[in-house]
Design a protein around this motif. Structure first.
Motif, short mmCIF file in Angstrom:
data_model
loop_
_atom_site.label_atom_id
_atom_site.label_comp_id
_atom_site.label_asym_id
_atom_site.label_seq_id
_atom_site.Cartn_x
_atom_site.Cartn_y
_atom_site.Cartn_z
N LEU A 56 0.82 -1.21 0.00
CA LEU A 56 0.00 0.00 0.00
C LEU A 56 0.86 1.26 0.00
CD1 LEU A 56 -2.77 -1.15 2.48
CD2 LEU A 56 -3.08 -0.68 0.04
N GLU A 60 0.89 4.02 -2.95
CA GLU A 60 0.59 5.41 -2.60
C GLU A 60 1.73 6.32 -3.06
OE1 GLU A 60 -0.60 8.15 1.28
OE2 GLU A 60 0.27 6.17 1.61
N LEU A 65 -2.83 5.48 -5.35
CA LEU A 65 -3.91 5.44 -4.38
C LEU A 65 -3.72 6.52 -3.34
CD1 LEU A 65 -3.18 4.09 -1.39
CD2 LEU A 65 -3.35 1.99 -2.63
N ARG A 67 -4.52 7.49 0.79
CA ARG A 67 -4.77 6.95 2.13
C ARG A 67 -5.39 8.07 2.93
NH1 ARG A 67 -1.72 6.97 7.00
NH2 ARG A 67 -2.00 5.06 8.19
N TYR A 79 -8.49 3.36 1.92
CA TYR A 79 -7.66 3.43 0.72
C TYR A 79 -8.57 3.50 -0.48
CZ TYR A 79 -4.11 1.92 3.99
OH TYR A 79 -3.26 1.86 5.06
#
Length: 130
Positions: A56, A60, A65, A67, A79
């Motif tokens: 993740l 990111e 993505l 958060r 997320y």
């Protein structure tokens, strides 16, 4: 930029996207619905918390993505894919769909290959008779 050259920065992006866990995270989030860490972990059967956290963060960092942390007790973290993430997520969803549609043919080819390889290995160890 030429992806075939070792110093091309695109290779780092391809390496990240080609990772099994990255692909699965991007496909899991591809529908646009935000997901929490525990929900993603349940969805991605077999991923460890450490690997999911690392994945993740890497996604990111590349801008695929976001958060979002909400000030609740305990803190709620969600997320969601960015526009860039949704674009690549759609491509990966197509690859996932293709994989699922063709798994029977792939398994069959794999079995045929393994059988041929086993026969060749047996032939290589048997002594040649005059």
């Amino acid at each position: 930029m030429d992806v075939f050259l070792r110093d091309c920065p695109t290779r780092a992006v391809l390496e990240l996207i080609a990772s099994k866990w990255t692909m699965l995270v991007l496909v899991a989030l591809e529908d646009g619905r935000p997901m929490r860490f525990a929900e993603l972990r349940r969805r991605l059967d077999g991923v460890t918390p450490k690997v999911l956290t690392s994945t993740l963060r890497a996604i990111e960092r590349e801008g695929l993505l976001t958060r979002s942390v909400y000030p609740t007790v305990p803190p709620r973290v969600e997320y969601r894919l960015t526009e860039l993430g949704r674009e690549v997520g759609g491509l990966l969803q197509a690859i996932t769909d293709w994989s699922q549609a063709n798994i029977a043919a792939i398994r069959s080819a794999r079995e045929e290959y393994d059988e041929r390889a086993a026969r060749l290995a047996e032939d290589a160890v048997e002594p040649v008779r005059p």
